[in-house]
Write a protein that holds these residues in place. Structure first.
Motif, short mmCIF file in Angstrom:
data_model
loop_
_atom_site.label_atom_id
_atom_site.label_comp_id
_atom_site.label_asym_id
_atom_site.label_seq_id
_atom_site.Cartn_x
_atom_site.Cartn_y
_atom_site.Cartn_z
N ILE A 13 0.84 -1.21 0.00
CA ILE A 13 0.00 0.00 0.00
C ILE A 13 0.87 1.25 0.00
N ILE A 14 1.90 1.23 0.85
CA ILE A 14 2.81 2.40 0.94
C ILE A 14 3.50 2.64 -0.39
N SER A 15 3.90 1.57 -1.04
CA SER A 15 4.58 1.72 -2.34
C SER A 15 3.68 2.34 -3.38
N VAL A 16 2.39 1.93 -3.35
CA VAL A 16 1.44 2.51 -4.32
C VAL A 16 1.25 4.01 -4.06
N ILE A 17 1.14 4.41 -2.79
CA ILE A 17 0.94 5.84 -2.45
C ILE A 17 2.13 6.67 -2.90
N VAL A 18 3.34 6.17 -2.61
CA VAL A 18 4.55 6.91 -3.02
C VAL A 18 4.63 7.05 -4.53
N GLY A 19 4.25 5.97 -5.22
CA GLY A 19 4.28 6.03 -6.69
C GLY A 19 3.31 7.04 -7.24
N LEU A 20 2.09 7.10 -6.63
CA LEU A 20 1.11 8.09 -7.07
C LEU A 20 1.61 9.52 -6.86
N LEU A 21 2.24 9.74 -5.73
CA LEU A 21 2.78 11.07 -5.47
C LEU A 21 3.86 11.48 -6.48
N LEU A 22 4.73 10.53 -6.77
CA LEU A 22 5.78 10.80 -7.75
C LEU A 22 5.18 11.10 -9.15
N TRP A 23 4.13 10.35 -9.49
CA TRP A 23 3.49 10.55 -10.81
C TRP A 23 2.84 11.93 -10.86
N ALA A 24 2.20 12.32 -9.75
CA ALA A 24 1.54 13.63 -9.71
C ALA A 24 2.54 14.78 -9.88
N VAL A 25 3.69 14.62 -9.22
CA VAL A 25 4.70 15.68 -9.33
C VAL A 25 5.18 15.87 -10.77
N VAL A 26 5.26 14.75 -11.48
CA VAL A 26 5.79 14.81 -12.84
C VAL A 26 4.74 15.25 -13.85
N HIS A 27 3.47 14.85 -13.69
CA HIS A 27 2.47 15.00 -14.75
C HIS A 27 1.45 16.12 -14.53
N ILE A 28 1.28 16.62 -13.36
CA ILE A 28 0.26 17.66 -13.15
C ILE A 28 0.76 18.99 -13.75
N ASP A 29 -0.09 19.72 -14.66
CA ASP A 29 0.25 21.01 -15.33
C ASP A 29 0.12 22.16 -14.32
N PRO A 30 1.17 22.87 -14.05
CA PRO A 30 1.08 23.95 -13.05
C PRO A 30 0.12 25.08 -13.47
N ASP A 31 -0.10 25.23 -14.84
CA ASP A 31 -1.00 26.29 -15.30
C ASP A 31 -2.44 25.98 -14.93
N THR A 32 -2.76 24.71 -14.70
CA THR A 32 -4.14 24.35 -14.36
C THR A 32 -4.30 24.05 -12.88
N SER A 33 -3.23 24.19 -12.17
CA SER A 33 -3.29 23.92 -10.74
C SER A 33 -3.54 25.22 -9.99
N PRO A 34 -4.58 25.36 -9.22
CA PRO A 34 -4.87 26.59 -8.49
C PRO A 34 -3.73 26.99 -7.59
N GLN A 35 -3.06 26.01 -6.96
CA GLN A 35 -1.97 26.35 -6.07
C GLN A 35 -0.78 26.92 -6.85
N ALA A 36 -0.51 26.36 -8.06
CA ALA A 36 0.63 26.83 -8.86
C ALA A 36 0.38 28.24 -9.37
N VAL A 37 -0.83 28.57 -9.87
CA VAL A 37 -1.16 29.90 -10.38
C VAL A 37 -1.00 30.93 -9.28
N THR A 38 -1.42 30.61 -8.14
CA THR A 38 -1.32 31.55 -7.03
C THR A 38 0.12 31.87 -6.69
N SER A 39 0.99 30.94 -6.89
CA SER A 39 2.37 31.13 -6.49
C SER A 39 3.23 31.78 -7.57
N ASN A 40 2.78 31.82 -8.93
CA ASN A 40 3.62 32.32 -10.02
C ASN A 40 3.13 33.64 -10.62
#
Length: 470
Positions: A13-40
Motif C-alpha cells: 500500500i505504501i509503495s502505491v501511495i509513493v508512486g502516485l505522489l511521484l506521478w503527480a509531481v511529474v504530470h500535473i500542469d502547473p498552469d491548471t493547478s490553483p496552487q501553482a497559479v497563485t504562487s507564479n
C-alpha cells in the motif's frame, strides 16, 4: 507499528501511495493547478507609458497638441513574462487618428502588451488631441553673412546656386501666417576670395525673429555663393564716342542694354567717381543699325568692371540738314558797370544750320537750341566773340564755306550808354562805334552732361571736322 509496517500488505500500500505522489509531481500542469497559479502570478506598474499617434494622414494634417502625453498602466502576468518584458517600450499605448478631423477632440486609447501579460488598469483611458490642416508654400530664400572678410575686402552679392527651384515650407495653417523670413547663413570671417558652392542650412523665423522649429523645410540645405571682392560701387553708365560715322549717316539713338555697372577698386578712387564712362563706341565701325558689343575699360583707378562687356543698340539713318533762323543769342559774363551791345548781327539773332537724322530734326524745336556769347573778362571796346552752341543729342552744327560761329559785341561803360546810337540792339548799354573785325577764336567743345549717353556727329561740317554734341 513495526509489526504493521513489516506486513507485506502494508508495504504494498505504501509503495502505491509513493508512486502516485511521484506521478503527480511529474504530470500535473502547473498552469491548471490553483496552487501553482497563485504562487507564479505577479503585478507591475508602468508609471509613464508614452502615447503614440497612429494613422494620421500627414499629407493633410498635423497633430499640434495632445493631453496627456503619457498614461499609467497596471499589468499582471507570470513573473517570468514580466521579467522578460522589463523595458517600458514593450508596453505600447496608441491613439488612432485615422478618422480624426481638424479641431480638438477626445479619443480612446488602446494598449498593446507583451505576450502572457494582461491589463489590469489604464489611467486615463482617453486622450485629448488637436488636429490642424497643414499647408505647403514656396518662399524666397535670403542669404545672410556672419563675420567680416579679410582686410581690404567687402562682401558682395550672395546667390543661391542650387536648388534653383526655391524652398518649400510646410506648416500648420495658423503657423503659416506667422512666417517672417526664410534664410540661410554663411560665415565669411577672414575670407579673401569668393565663397563658391557653400553648403548651408535653411532656417525659418517668425515675425518676432524666433526660429520655427516645427517647420518642415524642403530642401533642408542649399548651396550658395558669396562674392568677396575689393570695395565696389554701382555707377550710372555713360557712353563715349570716338571716330566718325561713314559719310551720309547720322546717329538716331544709342541705347545701352543696362543703365548701371559695378566697378571695383580702392575706396578712395571709388569715392571720387560719379559716373562710369569707360564704354567707348567707335563710330567708324558702325555701318548700319544693330547691336554692337563694347568692352568696359578700366579707368580712373578702377581695377575691374562688371559686366566686362555691354551691348549697345545703335540706330543710324541718312543725314539731312535744317536751318533755324532768328535764334536769340544770350549774353553772359558782363562785368558790373558795363553793358554788351550787339554790332553784328545788330538784332542779336543768329541763323544756324544743323544736321542729323530726319526723324531727329523733324522733332527738333528752336527752343531746344541754346546760343551763348560769353563776354566775361572783356574790356570796354568792340570784340569778336565766339558763340557757344548747345544742341540736343545726335544733332550737329553745320558751317557754310567761310562761315564762323562769331558775333561782334561792344562792351561799353554804363555812363556812356545814353549817348550811343539809338538804333543799335543792346544788352545793358549802347555802342559808340564799330571797329574792324578781328580773328575769331576756336569754338570750345561743349561738355557732355551726366545723362548716361552722349551723341556724336555722323558727318563732317564745313569747318573741316566732326562736331561732338551732348
Amino acid at each position: 507499528m513495526d509489526k504493521w509496517l513489516s506486513h507485506p500488505t502494508s508495504l504494498k500500500i505504501i509503495s502505491v501511495i509513493v508512486g502516485l505522489l511521484l506521478w503527480a509531481v511529474v504530470h500535473i500542469d502547473p498552469d491548471t493547478s490553483p496552487q501553482a497559479v497563485t504562487s507564479n502570478v505577479d503585478t507591475k506598474t508602468i508609471e509613464a507609458s508614452v502615447i503614440k499617434a497612429d494613422g494620421l494622414d500627414t499629407d493633410k494634417y498635423v497633430m499640434t497638441a495632445m493631453e496627456p502625453s503619457v498614461v499609467r498602466l497596471d499589468v499582471q502576468g507570470r513573473l517570468t513574462n514580466l521579467l522578460n518584458a522589463s523595458s517600458d517600450d514593450d508596453y505600447v499605448v496608441k491613439v488612432d487618428l485615422k478618422d480624426a478631423k481638424p479641431g480638438i477632440q477626445e479619443l480612446p486609447l488602446v494598449a498593446t502588451l507583451p505576450k502572457g501579460i494582461q491589463l489590469v488598469e489604464m489611467s486615463p483611458r482617453t486622450v485629448t488631441v488637436q488636429i490642424e490642416e497643414i499647408l505647403t508654400k514656396p518662399f524666397e530664400l535670403q542669404v545672410t553673412t556672419e563675420g567680416k572678410p579679410a582686410a581690404g575686402y567687402v562682401v558682395g552679392a550672395s546667390t543661391v546656386v542650387a536648388p534653383s527651384a526655391g524652398v518649400q515650407i510646410t506648416l500648420p495653417k495658423d503657423d503659416m501666417s506667422r512666417v517672417g523670413v526664410v534664410t540661410t547663413e554663411v560665415n565669411v570671417e577672414g575670407a579673401d576670395k569668393t565663397i563658391v558652392n557653400k553648403k548651408a542650412k535653411v532656417v525659418v523665423y517668425d515675425t518676432d525673429g524666433i526660429e520655427m522649429t516645427n517647420a518642415i523645410i524642403s530642401p533642408e540645405t542649399v548651396h550658395v555663393e558669396v562674392k568677396i571682392t575689393p570695395p565696389f560701387k554701382t555707377l550710372p553708365l555713360q557712353v563715349r564716342y570716338t571716330g566718325s560715322l561713314p559719310e551720309g549717316l547720322s546717329l538716331v539713338s544709342v541705347k545701352p542694354a543696362i543703365d548701371e555697372v559695378t566697378v571695383y577698386g580702392e575706396q578712395k578712387a571709388l569715392d571720387e567717381l560719379q559716373v562710369y564712362d569707360g564704354v567707348v563706341l567707335d563710330l567708324s565701325k558702325v555701318k548700319q543699325s544693330g547691336a554692337v558689343q563694347v568692352k568696359t575699360e578700366a579707368i580712373d583707378g578702377i581695377k575691374s568692371i562688371d559686366p566686362a562687356e555691354v551691348t549697345l543698340e545703335v540706330v543710324v539713318a541718312p543725314i539731312i540738314t535744317r536751318t533755324f533762323t532768328g535764334l536769340p543769342i544770350a549774353v553772359e559774363g558782363a562785368s558790373s558797370g558795363t553793358s554788351a551791345v550787339f554790332r553784328n548781327p545788330a538784332d542779336g539773332k543768329y541763323d544756324l544750320t544743323v544736321s542729323g537724322a530726319e526723324s531727329v530734326l523733324n522733332a527738333l524745336k528752336a527752343e531746344a537750341i541754346t546760343i551763348i556769347a560769353n563776354v566775361e573778362g572783356l574790356k570796354p571796346g568792340l570784340h569778336v566773340v565766339t558763340l557757344q552752341v548747345d544742341v540736343p543729342a545726335y544733332v550737329q552744327t553745320v558751317l557754310g564755306s567761310g562761315e564762323t560761329l562769331t558775333v561782334s559785341i561792344e562792351i561799353v561803360e554804363e555812363e556812356a550808354a545814353g549817348t550811343d546810337d539809338e538804333n543799335a540792339e543792346e544788352v545793358g548799354g549802347t555802342p559808340t562805334e564799330e571797329p574792324p573785325t578781328s580773328t575769331p577764336t576756336p569754338t570750345p567743345t561743349p561738355t557732355a552732361p551726366d545723362t548716361g549717353e552722349e551723341s556724336a556727329n555722323g558727318g563732317e561740317n564745313a569747318a573741316g571736322g566732326p562736331t561732338m554734341n551732348p
